[in-house]
Design a protein around this motif. Structure first.
Motif, PDB file in Angstrom:
ATOM      1  N   ASP A 140       0.837  -1.201   0.000  1.00 65.27           N
ATOM      2  CA  ASP A 140       0.000   0.000   0.000  1.00 65.27           C
ATOM      3  C   ASP A 140       0.875   1.255   0.000  1.00 65.27           C
ATOM      4  O   ASP A 140       1.662   1.476   0.927  1.00 65.27           O
ATOM      5  CB  ASP A 140      -0.893  -0.021   1.242  1.00 65.27           C
ATOM      6  N   GLY A 142      -0.358   4.340   0.154  1.00 67.44           N
ATOM      7  CA  GLY A 142      -0.952   5.335   1.033  1.00 67.44           C
ATOM      8  C   GLY A 142      -0.703   6.741   0.527  1.00 67.44           C
ATOM      9  O   GLY A 142      -0.927   7.048  -0.643  1.00 67.44           O
ATOM     10  N   ASN A 221     -12.744   5.367  -2.323  1.00 71.90           N
ATOM     11  CA  ASN A 221     -11.604   6.278  -2.391  1.00 71.90           C
ATOM     12  C   ASN A 221     -10.274   5.570  -2.654  1.00 71.90           C
ATOM     13  O   ASN A 221      -9.226   6.219  -2.678  1.00 71.90           O
ATOM     14  CB  ASN A 221     -11.507   7.088  -1.098  1.00 71.90           C
ATOM     15  N   GLN A 222     -10.302   4.253  -2.819  1.00 73.08           N
ATOM     16  CA  GLN A 222      -9.082   3.531  -3.138  1.00 73.08           C
ATOM     17  C   GLN A 222      -8.588   3.967  -4.521  1.00 73.08           C
ATOM     18  O   GLN A 222      -9.374   4.064  -5.462  1.00 73.08           O
ATOM     19  CB  GLN A 222      -9.325   2.011  -3.130  1.00 73.08           C
ATOM     20  N   ARG A 258      -9.506   7.216  -8.439  1.00 72.32           N
ATOM     21  CA  ARG A 258     -10.236   6.602  -7.336  1.00 72.32           C
ATOM     22  C   ARG A 258     -11.297   5.658  -7.915  1.00 72.32           C
ATOM     23  O   ARG A 258     -11.842   5.914  -8.993  1.00 72.32           O
ATOM     24  CB  ARG A 258     -10.893   7.660  -6.463  1.00 72.32           C
ATOM     25  N   ASP A 293     -16.100  -2.446   3.226  1.00 75.68           N
ATOM     26  CA  ASP A 293     -14.796  -2.592   2.586  1.00 75.68           C
ATOM     27  C   ASP A 293     -14.251  -3.995   2.816  1.00 75.68           C
ATOM     28  O   ASP A 293     -14.578  -4.659   3.804  1.00 75.68           O
ATOM     29  CB  ASP A 293     -13.825  -1.552   3.151  1.00 75.68           C
ATOM     30  N   HIS A 297      -7.825  -3.899   2.700  1.00 73.38           N
ATOM     31  CA  HIS A 297      -7.876  -3.265   1.378  1.00 73.38           C
ATOM     32  C   HIS A 297      -6.831  -2.154   1.284  1.00 73.38           C
ATOM     33  O   HIS A 297      -6.845  -1.192   2.057  1.00 73.38           O
ATOM     34  CB  HIS A 297      -9.277  -2.684   1.164  1.00 73.38           C
ATOM     35  N   ASP A 298      -5.903  -2.277   0.337  1.00 71.77           N
ATOM     36  CA  ASP A 298      -4.882  -1.242   0.135  1.00 71.77           C
ATOM     37  C   ASP A 298      -5.536   0.026  -0.402  1.00 71.77           C
ATOM     38  O   ASP A 298      -6.457  -0.028  -1.226  1.00 71.77           O
ATOM     39  CB  ASP A 298      -3.822  -1.724  -0.856  1.00 71.77           C
ATOM     40  N   THR A 299      -5.026   1.172   0.047  1.00 68.21           N
ATOM     41  CA  THR A 299      -5.656   2.436  -0.319  1.00 68.21           C
ATOM     42  C   THR A 299      -5.144   2.994  -1.637  1.00 68.21           C
ATOM     43  O   THR A 299      -5.883   3.688  -2.343  1.00 68.21           O
ATOM     44  CB  THR A 299      -5.443   3.491   0.774  1.00 68.21           C
ATOM     45  N   ARG A 300      -3.893   2.700  -2.003  1.00 67.28           N
ATOM     46  CA  ARG A 300      -3.364   3.300  -3.227  1.00 67.28           C
ATOM     47  C   ARG A 300      -2.255   2.459  -3.825  1.00 67.28           C
ATOM     48  O   ARG A 300      -1.348   2.004  -3.121  1.00 67.28           O
ATOM     49  CB  ARG A 300      -2.821   4.705  -2.936  1.00 67.28           C
TER      50      ARG A 300
END
Length: 358
Positions: A140, A142, A221-222, A258, A293, A297-300
């Protein structure tokens, strides 16, 4: 003319690569696929008549079968894409991911090593084992600026990502220990034609066309970096032909979006080009529903693709907007493919496994 083995060649990225090889090169392609739920021979219908495409329904974990294929076709390269690849499925049942992604890769490495060691001269020096992996092995990003580089430490979050990280490490170890001439690539999220309908973009398109809810994890928002699959296929050919032995090349589309932006983009395209509007739906965005979710779950994710651009001259041809439009148009025009992919019926019929009266 070279002979190239492609594993997973009936899957999403694999079929795009096989179609590219047959249409745009003079190479002979040996396509190995087990035809699990995500493999669809109809994705290869457009090249079905080519004498340079050979299909082998086999499991990459079957060492005897792999050795037979290597001896039969005498490949100049192997491009290894076969993998279990859906994060949600890996959370529900991780065992298949470990055996296919790790042990399957180990089997291929051993068969390729023994085959390569018997080669001589130019054929030996020119042989390549190209392992195709994912940006999810890096974990991630982030809020960290920039994107994943080839030197970014591995920090996988899901069983799927961990299994791919393990296979990446095996490939590098076989190069370091045995000298096997390997190249590796890690790509960002792919999209485009023939994507199995459980993934975000095709699921959103097909659900919207049927008037079903459009599920979005959390607030959506991922952030993912999106790469059109045909651009990816071109990049893979550049790497297997020109990449430096032992090197890794990150492949990305430079399109950070996103998830909610992607869903909105699909809805907006459908407002303009959907052949019919489902009953009771005034605007496609009304179908969006937010669900819990997924665990971990990785955000970015984002890819820094400067190395492949600098060394091999590859750049994507599609913008996200042009690629997404082509993708939506393809799914609208190919309802039969979608039905067969979801049911698996095409593969059973093609392989003669359905009785005549059924």
């Amino acid at each position: 003319m070279k002979t190239i083995i492609v594993t997973g060649g009936a899957g999403f990225i694999g079929s795009a690569l096989v179609r590219h090889l047959v249409r745009n090169t003079a190479n002979r392609v040996v396509n190995i696929d087990r035809l699990t739920y995500a493999g669809n021979l109809e994705s290869l219908r457009s090249i079905a008549g080519s004498s340079r495409h050979h299909f082998e329904q086999q499991d990459i974990r079957d060492r005897a079968a792999m050795a037979t294929i290597f001896e039969k076709y005498r490949p100049d390269a192997i491009m290894h894409l076969a993998a279990e690849s859906h994060v949600d499925r890996s959370i529900d049942n991780s065992a298949e991911f470990m055996t296919t992604n790790i042990m399957g890769t180990h089997t291929l490495l051993e068969v390729a090593r023994q085959y390569w060691q018997k080669l001589s001269g130019e054929r030996r020096s020119a042989f390549r084992f190209h392992h195709i992996s994912t940006d999810e092995v890096y974990g991630d990003l982030g809020d960290t600026p920039g994107g994943f580089q080839e030197t970014t430490p591995y920090a996988p979050s899901s069983p799927y990502a961990a299994s791919k990280a393990g296979s990446d490490h095996l490939v590098r170890a076989w190069h370091r220990t045995y000298g096997l001439p390997v190249v590796l690539t890690n790509c960002s999220n792919n999209y485009g034609p023939c994507h199995f309908p459980e993934k975000l973009i095709p699921l959103t398109i097909l659900n919207a066309l049927e008037g079903k809810l459009l599920p979005v994890y959390g607030q959506g928002n991922q952030i993912r970096d999106w790469l059109f699959v045909e651009d990816h296929a071109r990049a893979l050919m550049q790497v297997v032909e020109k990449g430096r032995v032992g090197e890794t090349y990150n492949i990305g589309g430079n399109n950070e979006k996103r998830n909610i932006e992607v869903v909105h983009g699909i809805c907006d395209i459908l407002e303009d080009i959907a052949p019919i509007r489902p009953a009771g739906v005034e605007r496609f965005r009304e179908l969006i529903t937010h669900v819990n979710d997924r665990p971990g779950h990785d955000t970015r994710y984002a890819i820094d693709a400067r190395k492949i651009r600098r060394e091999l001259g590859w750049t994507p041809q599609e913008t996200f907007e042009s690629g997404l439009l082509k993708t939506v148009q393809w799914y609208i025009a190919n309802g039969q493919w979608c039905q067969s992919a979801q049911s698996g019926k095409y593969n059973r019929e093609r392989l003669g496994l359905i009785e005549e009266h059924s």
